[in-house]
Scaffold this motif. Sequence first.
Motif, PDB file in Angstrom:
ATOM      1  N   THR A 145      -9.094   0.608  -7.953  1.00  0.00           N
ATOM      2  CA  THR A 145      -7.769  -0.033  -7.351  1.00  0.00           C
ATOM      3  C   THR A 145      -7.719  -1.289  -6.778  1.00  0.00           C
ATOM      4  OG1 THR A 145      -7.941   0.948  -5.175  1.00  0.00           O
ATOM      5  CG2 THR A 145      -7.080   2.441  -6.807  1.00  0.00           C
ATOM      6  N   LYS A 158       1.061   3.960  -3.200  1.00  0.00           N
ATOM      7  CA  LYS A 158       0.428   5.439  -2.882  1.00  0.00           C
ATOM      8  C   LYS A 158       0.955   6.390  -3.704  1.00  0.00           C
ATOM      9  CE  LYS A 158      -0.146   8.482   0.839  1.00  0.00           C
ATOM     10  NZ  LYS A 158      -0.230   8.979   2.382  1.00  0.00           N
ATOM     11  N   CYS A 173     -10.486  -4.505  -0.549  1.00  0.00           N
ATOM     12  CA  CYS A 173     -10.235  -3.505   0.664  1.00  0.00           C
ATOM     13  C   CYS A 173      -9.728  -3.785   1.929  1.00  0.00           C
ATOM     14  CB  CYS A 173     -11.422  -2.470   0.720  1.00  0.00           C
ATOM     15  SG  CYS A 173     -12.833  -3.242   1.462  1.00  0.00           S
ATOM     16  N   GLN A 204       5.834  -6.238  -2.114  1.00  0.00           N
ATOM     17  CA  GLN A 204       4.693  -6.499  -1.400  1.00  0.00           C
ATOM     18  C   GLN A 204       5.060  -6.964  -0.082  1.00  0.00           C
ATOM     19  OE1 GLN A 204       1.131  -8.385  -3.187  1.00  0.00           O
ATOM     20  NE2 GLN A 204       0.852  -9.635  -1.294  1.00  0.00           N
ATOM     21  N   ASP A 206     -11.990   0.437  -4.049  1.00  0.00           N
ATOM     22  CA  ASP A 206     -10.632  -0.470  -3.933  1.00  0.00           C
ATOM     23  C   ASP A 206     -11.316  -1.725  -3.685  1.00  0.00           C
ATOM     24  OD1 ASP A 206      -8.237  -0.856  -2.996  1.00  0.00           O
ATOM     25  OD2 ASP A 206      -8.506  -0.756  -0.792  1.00  0.00           O
ATOM     26  N   ASN A 257      -5.647   1.065   2.165  1.00  0.00           N
ATOM     27  CA  ASN A 257      -5.423   1.973   1.193  1.00  0.00           C
ATOM     28  C   ASN A 257      -6.430   3.261   1.376  1.00  0.00           C
ATOM     29  OD1 ASN A 257      -3.754   0.395  -0.350  1.00  0.00           O
ATOM     30  ND2 ASN A 257      -5.326  -0.655  -1.443  1.00  0.00           N
ATOM     31  N   THR A 286      -4.324  -3.912  -4.911  1.00  0.00           N
ATOM     32  CA  THR A 286      -2.877  -3.840  -4.158  1.00  0.00           C
ATOM     33  C   THR A 286      -2.776  -5.318  -3.817  1.00  0.00           C
ATOM     34  OG1 THR A 286      -3.423  -2.873  -2.040  1.00  0.00           O
ATOM     35  CG2 THR A 286      -2.540  -1.501  -4.085  1.00  0.00           C
ATOM     36  N   PRO A 310       0.868  -1.167   0.018  1.00  0.00           N
ATOM     37  CA  PRO A 310      -0.049  -0.021  -0.097  1.00  0.00           C
ATOM     38  C   PRO A 310       0.833   1.360   0.024  1.00  0.00           C
ATOM     39  CG  PRO A 310      -0.829  -1.636   1.604  1.00  0.00           C
ATOM     40  CD  PRO A 310       0.450  -2.048   1.248  1.00  0.00           C
ATOM     41  N   THR A 311       1.847   1.386   0.764  1.00  0.00           N
ATOM     42  CA  THR A 311       2.875   2.378   0.702  1.00  0.00           C
ATOM     43  C   THR A 311       3.723   2.508  -0.421  1.00  0.00           C
ATOM     44  OG1 THR A 311       2.987   2.323   3.212  1.00  0.00           O
ATOM     45  CG2 THR A 311       4.955   3.498   1.770  1.00  0.00           C
ATOM     46  N   ILE A 331       1.875   2.852   5.810  1.00  0.00           N
ATOM     47  CA  ILE A 331       1.445   1.444   6.381  1.00  0.00           C
ATOM     48  C   ILE A 331       2.169   1.079   7.574  1.00  0.00           C
ATOM     49  CG2 ILE A 331       2.888  -0.238   5.275  1.00  0.00           C
ATOM     50  CD1 ILE A 331       0.324  -1.981   5.124  1.00  0.00           C
TER      51      ILE A 331
END
Length: 307
Positions: A171, A45, A70, A233, A67, A75, A173, A41-42, A85
């Motif tokens: 989105t 971003k 989610c 990841q 998302d 996110n 991730t 997530p970071t 995160i």
Amino acid sequence: MLDEPTFDEINDAKANMDHIYDQADPRAYVRELGSVGYAIPTAAKPILQQLIPELRTKPDDTVRVLDLGCSYGINAALLKHDLTIDDLYDHWGLPELNRATTAEIIAQDKDFFAGLEPVENIEVIGLDVAENAVAFAEQAGLLDLGLTLDLESSPLPEAAREDLAPVDLVTSTGCVGYVTEKSFKELLPALTEGHGPWFANFVLRMFPFDAIADTLDEAGFVTEKLDETTFVQRAFASAQERESVLEQLIDQGIDPTGKETEGYLLAEFYLSRPREDAARKPLGRLLTAQDPDTTIIDHRGAKPFAQ
């Protein structure tokens, strides 16, 4: 030509963490994923933050985000606020929360997130099969709307179509692999009722994106991949997971040398847009220059498994 494995077969290579995804609050989630440096997530971003202004007609327009996968609203928290995160690991990992009830954590979080200065004028709809996680994210004020749906096995409810029609950006991730083209086929009629949203997917390298890209292509979307850039990841959870993932990659003809062999699961970025949007500004011009290859980020002391 190599036989393409099913997503279920590919998922078998990964450590099973299903037990943390649908608890009443995120404490177990941050303990386990924090221990393996879960960072996507970071990493995602900055890319998403470059896309959001492109979707505004006027500077103060609200961008509506869907998302997928989610979970607990990670996110949403990062996009709405000046957070990483790691900040959430610290927030939900406080020792004084060990004996707190979920209701107490939700009450604290409502105040905490409401008190943060928003950095983006966005609304986030979260979609996940994990009912408890989605409920938490809604009650904590991270999601503007939560949808608990399994579109892999059930059709999109008619009641959800109106909520999804205004979405500007979709989105994901890390949920591709659990989510396939079936979910995208269910979503597309609702998402394209008003206008064509953009789809920003961060996908682990071992999961083929072709079927989803083909589904989006049939609906009038062009998919571009950000070349020579991968996103961490997390670290492998065990030596066994490392070996299983490397074997899966090699079996698919994907060379993990200098990438997953360094000890991390890596994702690639795919952007799918209406044809006219892609023609107007190709991906290479849309995003500022990215560092080539992978930047390894060893979050919170997670140690990759060496060769």
